[in-house]
Design a protein around this motif. Structure first.
Motif, PDB file in Angstrom:
ATOM      1  N   GLN A 169       0.826  -1.215   0.000  1.00  0.00           N
ATOM      2  CA  GLN A 169       0.000   0.000   0.000  1.00  0.00           C
ATOM      3  C   GLN A 169       0.854   1.257   0.000  1.00  0.00           C
ATOM      4  O   GLN A 169       0.489   2.269  -0.620  1.00  0.00           O
ATOM      5  N   ALA A 170       1.987   1.218   0.656  1.00  0.00           N
ATOM      6  CA  ALA A 170       2.848   2.400   0.707  1.00  0.00           C
ATOM      7  C   ALA A 170       3.316   2.798  -0.687  1.00  0.00           C
ATOM      8  O   ALA A 170       3.350   3.989  -1.033  1.00  0.00           O
ATOM      9  N   ASP A 218       0.346   4.317  -2.588  1.00  0.00           N
ATOM     10  CA  ASP A 218       0.092   5.686  -2.141  1.00  0.00           C
ATOM     11  C   ASP A 218       1.111   6.660  -2.733  1.00  0.00           C
ATOM     12  O   ASP A 218       0.749   7.752  -3.197  1.00  0.00           O
ATOM     13  N   LYS A 219       2.372   6.285  -2.724  1.00  0.00           N
ATOM     14  CA  LYS A 219       3.439   7.162  -3.214  1.00  0.00           C
ATOM     15  C   LYS A 219       3.264   7.461  -4.700  1.00  0.00           C
ATOM     16  O   LYS A 219       3.320   8.623  -5.125  1.00  0.00           O
ATOM     17  N   TRP A 265       0.550   7.030  -6.588  1.00  0.00           N
ATOM     18  CA  TRP A 265      -0.731   7.683  -6.842  1.00  0.00           C
ATOM     19  C   TRP A 265      -0.614   9.194  -6.605  1.00  0.00           C
ATOM     20  O   TRP A 265      -1.033   9.997  -7.439  1.00  0.00           O
ATOM     21  N   ASP A 266      -0.019   9.564  -5.470  1.00  0.00           N
ATOM     22  CA  ASP A 266       0.118  10.982  -5.135  1.00  0.00           C
ATOM     23  C   ASP A 266       1.010  11.709  -6.140  1.00  0.00           C
ATOM     24  O   ASP A 266       0.770  12.871  -6.478  1.00  0.00           O
ATOM     25  N   LYS A 320      -8.439   5.289  -5.724  1.00  0.00           N
ATOM     26  CA  LYS A 320      -7.159   4.627  -5.455  1.00  0.00           C
ATOM     27  C   LYS A 320      -7.441   3.255  -4.845  1.00  0.00           C
ATOM     28  O   LYS A 320      -8.363   3.105  -4.030  1.00  0.00           O
ATOM     29  N   VAL A 350      -7.236   0.444  -2.321  1.00  0.00           N
ATOM     30  CA  VAL A 350      -6.904   0.290  -0.910  1.00  0.00           C
ATOM     31  C   VAL A 350      -6.993  -1.198  -0.589  1.00  0.00           C
ATOM     32  O   VAL A 350      -8.076  -1.784  -0.577  1.00  0.00           O
TER      33      VAL A 350
END
Length: 308
Positions: free
Chosen positions: A247-248, A251-252, A254-255, A302, A304
């Motif tokens: 997930q990390a 997230d990275k 995606w942002d 996104k 999850v």
């Protein structure tokens, strides 16, 4: 064996299984397998006609040199999108690949050209150009574009298949910016060669790139700024799927990549250039096997992992 972290995805209009069979026939040694199917219930109204039909088809195209195969995913969907030449696939026929050298490489290139041209559209005629003794650009019957090139064996080695991004329309003259951006976003990435036009060429400025490249991990990508006016640019017709470790990492990326909020859906996003990406966990197949996984995914923008 290297891991293909970024997998090109091709949007198919209900004919992914037929397209997979076509590529398995045209590319020597290639294979095509239905990986997932639409559920029989719980679909949105516009998806109901696809109930039970293939959702994704995996195509594996081997490297003639005996290296790793290149994986493509064909997505079965409606008629909302289709591929266009803004993303094509460069196929490098290095004479050193083949027993028989250049003559054998030319023969293999010409054979593949005939298969991809059957029912397709010629974008640049097969012939000799200043940059290659044998080259042609064709859009096949399913709308996917391929650049077949006899390469110079004296040059740096490159993979058999290299995705190529053409920056035109609303993304004109941003190929160099894209190299800098992508190599800043992805770990283990670096730029490669850059060859500017040098003079104004259609909409391409002198500093725009006639050709450039960058590497993410062991995967190479080519870029170019279009030298002719064109109305089309990047769409969901061809997207780049990134398989993330956790997930990390999701997230990275995606942002860093997402620049069009209205394009965010089920792990899909569009970046600042309009290129479509799918940011997904590497174990997506395992997650989709869980009860109600498809319905849960349809609620997400996104991905999850804990929400499956």
């Amino acid at each position: 064996m290297s891991v293909q972290k970024i997998i090109p995805n091709v949007w198919c209009r209900g004919n992914a299984e037929q397209a997979g069979a076509y590529y398995a026939e045209v590319f020597p040694g290639a294979s095509s397998v239905v990986e997932a199917r639409y559920p029989s219930e719980g679909l949105l109204d516009f998806q109901r006609e696809l109930a039970g039909e293939p959702l994704t088809v995996t195509v594996q195209i081997p490297d003639p040199r005996g290296g790793d195969s290149t994986r493509f995913t064909l997505i079965n969907a409606g008629d909302e999108f289709s591929p266009n030449p803004s993303i094509s696939f460069m196929i490098n026929f290095d004479p050193l690949m083949f027993e028989g050298g250049e003559e054998a490489a030319r023969a293999r290139l010409d054979l593949l050209w005939r298969g991809l041209s059957d029912g397709g559209t010629e974008l640049m005629a097969l012939g000799e150009y200043p940059f290659s003794r044998r080259y042609g650009w064709v859009q096949d019957r399913f709308g996917v574009s391929w650049q077949l090139m006899l390469t110079d064996p004296k040059g740096d080695p490159r993979p058999f298949i290299v995705p190529s991004l053409m920056f035109g329309g609303s993304a004109q003259n941003r190929a160099g910016e894209a190299i800098d951006f992508y190599t800043s976003v992805f770990e283990d990435a670096e730029p490669g060669a850059r060859f500017p036009y040098g003079v104004q060429t259609g909409p391409a400025t002198p500093d725009a790139l006639m050709f450039g490249e960058f590497r993410i991990g062991e995967q190479w990508f080519a870029v170019m700024d279009s030298g002719v006016e064109q109305s089309f640019s990047f769409t969901c017709g061809i997207s780049l799927e990134v398989q993330c470790a956790d997930q990390a990492e999701i997230d990275k990326l995606w942002d860093a990549l997402s620049a069009v909020p209205e394009a965010e859906q089920c792990g899909w996003l569009a970046d600042r250039f309009g290129v479509s990406w799918q940011i997904v966990p590497a174990n997506m197949g395992e997650l989709m096997a869980r009860p109600n996984a498809y319905a849960n995914m349809m609620k997400m923008k996104k991905i999850v992992i804990d929400d499956f």
